[in-house]
Design a protein around this motif. Structure first.
Motif, short mmCIF file in Angstrom:
data_model
loop_
_atom_site.label_atom_id
_atom_site.label_comp_id
_atom_site.label_asym_id
_atom_site.label_seq_id
_atom_site.Cartn_x
_atom_site.Cartn_y
_atom_site.Cartn_z
N PHE A 202 0.82 -1.22 0.00
CA PHE A 202 0.00 0.00 0.00
C PHE A 202 0.85 1.27 0.00
N GLN A 203 1.85 1.31 -0.89
CA GLN A 203 2.74 2.46 -0.96
C GLN A 203 2.15 3.62 -1.77
N ASN A 204 1.30 3.31 -2.76
CA ASN A 204 0.97 4.31 -3.78
C ASN A 204 -0.45 4.84 -3.72
N GLY A 205 -1.20 4.49 -2.69
CA GLY A 205 -2.52 5.07 -2.53
C GLY A 205 -3.64 4.28 -3.17
N PHE A 206 -4.79 4.93 -3.27
CA PHE A 206 -6.03 4.27 -3.69
C PHE A 206 -6.83 5.20 -4.60
N SER A 207 -7.53 4.60 -5.55
CA SER A 207 -8.50 5.34 -6.36
C SER A 207 -9.89 4.89 -5.92
N VAL A 208 -10.70 5.84 -5.45
CA VAL A 208 -11.97 5.51 -4.80
C VAL A 208 -13.14 5.90 -5.68
N SER A 209 -14.03 4.93 -5.93
CA SER A 209 -15.27 5.22 -6.65
C SER A 209 -16.29 5.80 -5.69
N PRO A 210 -17.19 6.66 -6.17
CA PRO A 210 -18.15 7.31 -5.27
C PRO A 210 -19.15 6.33 -4.69
N ALA A 211 -19.72 6.70 -3.55
CA ALA A 211 -20.78 5.91 -2.93
C ALA A 211 -21.99 5.84 -3.85
N SER A 212 -22.77 4.76 -3.69
CA SER A 212 -23.90 4.56 -4.60
C SER A 212 -25.22 4.34 -3.87
N GLY A 213 -25.23 4.50 -2.54
CA GLY A 213 -26.44 4.19 -1.78
C GLY A 213 -27.26 5.41 -1.41
N SER A 214 -28.43 5.17 -0.89
CA SER A 214 -29.30 6.22 -0.37
C SER A 214 -29.96 5.70 0.91
N ASP B 40 -26.12 16.34 0.15
CA ASP B 40 -26.25 17.36 -0.89
C ASP B 40 -24.98 17.54 -1.69
N ASP B 41 -23.84 17.27 -1.04
CA ASP B 41 -22.56 17.55 -1.68
C ASP B 41 -21.90 16.29 -2.23
N ARG B 42 -22.69 15.26 -2.55
CA ARG B 42 -22.08 14.02 -3.03
C ARG B 42 -21.25 14.26 -4.28
N TRP B 43 -20.00 13.79 -4.22
CA TRP B 43 -19.07 13.91 -5.34
C TRP B 43 -19.19 12.65 -6.18
N ALA B 44 -19.55 12.80 -7.45
CA ALA B 44 -19.93 11.66 -8.29
C ALA B 44 -18.79 11.12 -9.15
N ARG B 45 -17.55 11.50 -8.85
CA ARG B 45 -16.42 11.03 -9.64
C ARG B 45 -15.40 10.32 -8.75
N ASP C 85 -23.30 2.49 -0.01
CA ASP C 85 -23.05 3.40 1.11
C ASP C 85 -23.71 4.75 0.84
N ILE C 86 -24.22 5.38 1.90
CA ILE C 86 -24.71 6.75 1.80
C ILE C 86 -23.53 7.72 1.82
N TYR C 87 -22.68 7.53 2.79
CA TYR C 87 -21.56 8.44 2.99
C TYR C 87 -20.38 8.02 2.13
N SER C 88 -19.60 9.02 1.72
CA SER C 88 -18.55 8.76 0.72
C SER C 88 -17.27 9.50 1.09
N LEU C 89 -16.16 8.77 1.01
CA LEU C 89 -14.86 9.41 1.18
C LEU C 89 -14.62 10.49 0.13
N ASN C 90 -15.22 10.32 -1.03
CA ASN C 90 -15.02 11.26 -2.14
C ASN C 90 -15.53 12.66 -1.82
N ASP C 91 -16.56 12.74 -0.95
CA ASP C 91 -17.14 14.04 -0.63
C ASP C 91 -16.16 14.94 0.12
N LYS C 92 -15.21 14.36 0.85
CA LYS C 92 -14.25 15.14 1.63
C LYS C 92 -12.92 15.34 0.92
N TYR C 93 -12.53 14.34 0.11
CA TYR C 93 -11.17 14.33 -0.41
C TYR C 93 -11.08 14.64 -1.90
#
Length: 345
Positions: free
Chosen positions: A55-67, A76-81, A103-111
């Motif tokens: 785990f040296q090089n990080g992660f590519s995260v897909s957005p959450a898909s739940g409600s 309201d601020d869901r990041w879709a990429r 998931d409702i909540y997404s790491l993408n919304d913050k980062y």
């Protein structure tokens, strides 16, 4: 005996084939006698299938898909990429893709690049988190802590047929290693269950509710009549319904939305985790999975799958590992010493 709730299938990742190392020629001569030229071939003896397994090089995260249940609410601020999570000196290619299915909540919304929050850093660990999950990585030790708190996602016990929460890492293999090439496929992983909370309030139905931490390999056939067909090969580590370990299983992926209708095999976890995964106790797995792939093929054929395939027709294609939590449970597990090594004949 009831079988584990199967995983939602992930799309197969594109594969890139690499050639083996080419032979090298070595010639020697003596001033007294001319010795014949000899040729030696450097043959690869083993191959690590997992890219960036520390785990040296990080992660590519897909957005959450739940409600949210009942009212369908999403932030309201869901990041879709997709969003890349990097840290420290990581600058190599990212091999790990992270899925947040259901998931409702997404790491993408913050980062994402516009909000731009950075990971926290403490005691060698870089930590990313949102309202329901956490990823903490220590690239020096090759350790990764994953936490998914379904109590933050569900507002009531999940019903049969409804989506469920995931936190899954996946990648496609750079080389489609064939079973006919290898004497063994050695798998290692160290695991520690660091968090476990039951929020079902006595309402759990074992056919609907569970907390699972497991790994799946995609095994593909190259036999002419089964060409391009595949099955899921499961390596379970934790399922709260089976504290003493899961039995061997074989079933069809028909678990609802996203099901692939493919055969799923599950290894008997008591073979490699005889103590299960008790809270706060680090457990080590070291097992050759090749014989179990043979067992999987026997079970698949008995159910009408892969009837034209032999063990030597099978190849490794891709994998995923992480949480699937269709019940109201909070869980955190740390992994390290994560390897999947093909030992060539």
């Amino acid at each position: 005996m009831k079988k584990p709730i199967p995983a939602l299938a992930l799309p197969l990742l594109s594969l890139l084939l690499l050639s083996c190392s080419s032979p090298s020629e070595v010639a020697s001569s003596s001033p007294v006698d001319e010795l014949p030229t000899s040729e030696t071939s450097e043959k690869e003896t083993s191959y690590q299938l997992l890219l960036d397994n520390t785990f040296q090089n990080g992660f590519s995260v897909s957005p959450a898909s739940g409600s949210r249940q009942d009212d369908g609410w999403i932030p309201d601020d869901r990041w879709a990429r997709d969003v890349d999570l990097t840290y420290g000196d990581s600058n190599g290619p990212i091999s790990w893709l992270v899925a947040q299915h259901g998931d409702i909540y997404s790491l993408n919304d913050k980062y994402n690049k516009y909000v731009g929050e950075k990971p926290t850093y403490e005691d060698g660990y870089y930590t990313f988190f949102d309202e329901s999950k956490k990823m903490s990585v220590n690239p020096s030790s090759g350790s990764l802590y994953l936490e998914l708190n379904a109590s933050k996602e569900y507002v009531r016990p999940r019903k049969s047929g409804e989506q469920w929460c995931h936190l899954l890492l996946n990648q496609g293999f750079m080389r489609a290693v064939s079973l006919k090439e290898v004497s063994s496929v050695d798998f290692t992983i160290d695991l520690e269950l660091k968090k476990w909370e039951d929020h079902m309030d006595g309402q759990a139905n074992r056919d609907v509710h569970a907390c699972q931490f497991l790994m799946y390999l995609v095994i593909k056939s190259e036999a002419a009549l089964d060409a391009n067909d595949f099955f899921w090969f499961g390596i379970p580590f934790f399922d709260n319904r089976y504290p003493n370990g899961l039995p061997e299983s074989g079933l069809v992926d028909a678990g609802g939305a996203g099901a692939t209708s493919k055969f799923i095999y599950g290894m008997p976890s008591s073979d490699y985790l005889p103590k299960g995964l008790p809270l706060g106790s680090k457990q080590s797995v070291n097992v050759d999975i090749k014989p179990y792939i043979g067992n999987a093929l026997v079970k698949a054929r008995s159910m009408g799958y892969f009837v034209n395939s032999e063990l030597n027709d099978l190849t490794f294609q891709s994998m995923n590992i992480g949480f699937e939590i269709p019940g109201t449970y909070d869980c955190g597990i740390e992994i390290s010493n994560f390897t999947l090594t093909a030992q060539y004949l």
